[in-house]
Enzyme design. Structure first.
Site, PDB file in Angstrom:
ATOM      1  N   GLU A 283       0.807  -1.235   0.000  1.00 28.42           N
ATOM      2  CA  GLU A 283       0.000   0.000   0.000  1.00 28.42           C
ATOM      3  C   GLU A 283       0.836   1.280   0.000  1.00 28.42           C
ATOM      4  OE1 GLU A 283      -3.914  -1.413   2.453  1.00 28.42           O
ATOM      5  OE2 GLU A 283      -2.164  -0.913   3.644  1.00 28.42           O
TER       6      GLU A 283
HETATM    7  C1  TNX Z   1      -4.552  -3.871   4.586  1.00 28.52           C
HETATM    8  S1  TNX Z   1      -2.957  -6.231   4.221  1.00 28.52           S
HETATM    9  C2  TNX Z   1      -3.277  -3.653   5.096  1.00 28.52           C
HETATM   10  C3  TNX Z   1      -3.120  -3.251   6.489  1.00 28.52           C
HETATM   11  C4  TNX Z   1      -4.433  -3.084   7.188  1.00 28.52           C
HETATM   12  C5  TNX Z   1      -5.372  -4.201   6.772  1.00 28.52           C
HETATM   13  C6  TNX Z   1      -6.677  -4.187   7.495  1.00 28.52           C
HETATM   14  C7  TNX Z   1      -1.869  -5.236   4.101  1.00 28.52           C
HETATM   15  C8  TNX Z   1      -0.640  -5.792   3.599  1.00 28.52           C
HETATM   16  N1  TNX Z   1      -2.127  -3.968   4.423  1.00 28.52           N
HETATM   17  O1  TNX Z   1      -2.377  -2.054   6.568  1.00 28.52           O
HETATM   18  O2  TNX Z   1      -4.209  -3.135   8.560  1.00 28.52           O
HETATM   19  O3  TNX Z   1      -5.609  -4.091   5.398  1.00 28.52           O
HETATM   20  O4  TNX Z   1      -7.442  -5.317   7.166  1.00 28.52           O
END
Ligand code: TNX
EC number: 3.2.1.52
Length: 473
Positions: A283
């Protein structure tokens, strides 16, 4: 109807092969002794007191085709023989025996030959959005090993907190682990290096590998608050305790960034006995694609420099991956060209699709905590899927394993952890251990019901899912 007597196959995860001998049982009594080679003494002690010529016999010996973690268990009227090639196999065999003995201590007769489908069976705990102490992590681990989970991934850093002491950069935890950190400011704390090492050793004694994660280049607001020289313009940034993602980034074009990253990863490698370092990589919505690749070109080789294998969330598959790099797939989408290409190039994949294994998703619409961005996740949905068929280009051979993350934005206590973990984690553990052809939801649903009274007795605050026929108390 629930069967009146327990059966040899009443184990989670379901063993690969079960051959019951229905007329036979062996009952463990206060007089039962356990004999084992000296190397297996601490594993054997989990079953009972030692004794020469015990009725419970542990043997370290080659067992055909059962691998490093497999075991063969034979229960007759006169005793039990548990054989494995390695201590890990004996340890998992002991977990099987402890499940079978639960309650009346009567073991059903017959033979089990068992080995895991996947080498990596993981659970992840997010210490950044809400901190959990070393003692809380150890207690959690003790519940996970019963289901033959063998990797504990600790998400140590994120925008809202930094949870591992780095002696060369003390402000990371002085500020990032201090009061007011975590989501809503409700989860302060951090692990000293000594506490982290203690968790690593405790896990290793239980045949569990700790996989530490430092999330970067995004998810770094806590680091930027502590060390403003890491920001793009050197200006201080405000601490954040909300649950937004994608707004923070290390700067790819600066040497200071890499000095920082190397200090952190070297410190981590020195106190981590397991073979992996996880560098996050998810992300990175405020890092340009070019900067992202430039950053990873410098950072992906660093774990290797310190003797470790690098793992990253699957976004890293957009970069050139060094040999041995492992990709952890987390999106619910059923296609990803970069991950397919990485698998085709021989990179191993850990499967963690959010719509199947994210323990922080709500079970149903009435679940008081948890998120729902990947949909609701009832127990059957966590159980009824095949990791080798989630992505077209990622089949059985490409898979290192399956892991269930628990993100902690909405968690405030150990009871919250347990409520979201049980009974879904046992479902994921069976996905990761048991051959697909042996798995069956109707059978799992019956077997998991037996854990209700055990969790009640142990004070484990599990979710009494209406999908399961829990025995009445
Ligand atoms: C996505 S999964 C994220 C996290 C959040 C999560 C909540 C991922 C690699 N990144 O930063 O905590 O969703 O479900």
């Amino acid at each position: 109807m629930r069967p009146l007597t327990k059966r040899l196959g009443d184990v989670i995860p379901a063993p690969a092969l079960v051959v019951p001998e229905p007329a036979v049982t062996f009952t463990i009594t206060p007089d039962t002794r356990v004999s084992a080679p000296p190397a297996a003494a601490s594993v054997a002690a989990r079953l009972g007191p030692p004794g020469d010529d015990g009725q419970l016999r542990l043997q370290l010996t080659d067992v055909d085709g059962l691998g490093a973690e497999g075991y063969r268990l034979e229960i007759t009227g006169s005793g039990v023989t548990l054989r494995a090639a390695e201590l890990a196999g004996l340890f998992w065999g002991v977990q099987t025996l402890l499940q079978l003995a639960a309650g009346d201590r009567v073991l059903p007769g017959g033979v089990i030959e068992d080995r895991p489908r996947f080498a990596y069976r993981g659970a992840m705990l997010d210490l950044a959005r809400h901190f959990f102490t070393a003692d809380e992590i150890k207690a959690h681990l003790d519940l996970l090993i019963q289901f033959k989970i063998n990797h504990l991934h600790l998400h140590l850093t994120d925008d809202q907190g930094w949870r591992l002491e780095i002696p060369d950069r003390p402000r990371l935890t002085e500020i990032g682990g201090g009061p007011g950190t975590g989501c809503d400011g409700a989860g302060p704390g951090f692990l000293t290096l000594a506490e982290y090492s203690d968790v690593v050793a405790y896990a290793a004694e239980r045949f569990v590998t700790v996989v530490p994660e430092i999330d970067m280049p995004g998810h770094v607001n806590a680091a930027l608050v502590a060390y403003p020289e890491l920001t793009a313009d050197g200006r201080p940034v405000e601490p954040r305790t909300d649950a937004e993602v994608g707004y923070s980034s290390l700067v790819a074009g600066r040497e200071e960034t890499y000095a920082f990253v190397e200090t952190v990863l070297k410190t981590l490698a020195d106190v981590t006995s397991g073979p992996y370092l996880h560098i996050g990589g998810d992300e990175c919505l405020s890092t340009s694609a070019e900067d992202y690749r430039a950053f990873l070109a410098r950072v992906l080789p660093l774990p290797g420099k310190y003797g470790k294998r690098v793992i990253g969330w699957h976004e890293i598959a957009a970069a050139d991956l060094p040999e041995g790099a492992i990709v952890q797939y987390w999106r619910p989408e059923r296609q990803d060209a970069n991950v397919d290409a990485a698998a085709a190039a021989g990179r191993a994949v850990i499967m963690s699709p959010a719509d199947r294994v994210y323990l922080d998703m709500k079970y149903d619409a009435s679940t008081p905590i948890g998120l729902d961005w990947a949909g609701l996740l009832p127990v059957e949905r966590a159980y009824d899927w095949d990791p080798a068929r989630h992505l077209q280009g990622v089949g059985e051979q490409a898979l290192l394993g399956v892991a269930a993350p628990l993100w902690s934005e909405t968690l405030r206590s150990v009871d919250d952890v347990r409520f979201l973990t049980f009974p879904r984690l046992p479902a994921v553990a069976e996905v990761a251990w048991t051959p697909q052809a042996v798995r069956d939801w109707a059978s799992f649903r019956e077997r998991v019901a037996a854990f209700g009274p055990r969790w009640d007795a142990a004070g484990v605050a599990y979710f009494r899912s209406p999908e399961i026929d829990w025995p009445s108390a």
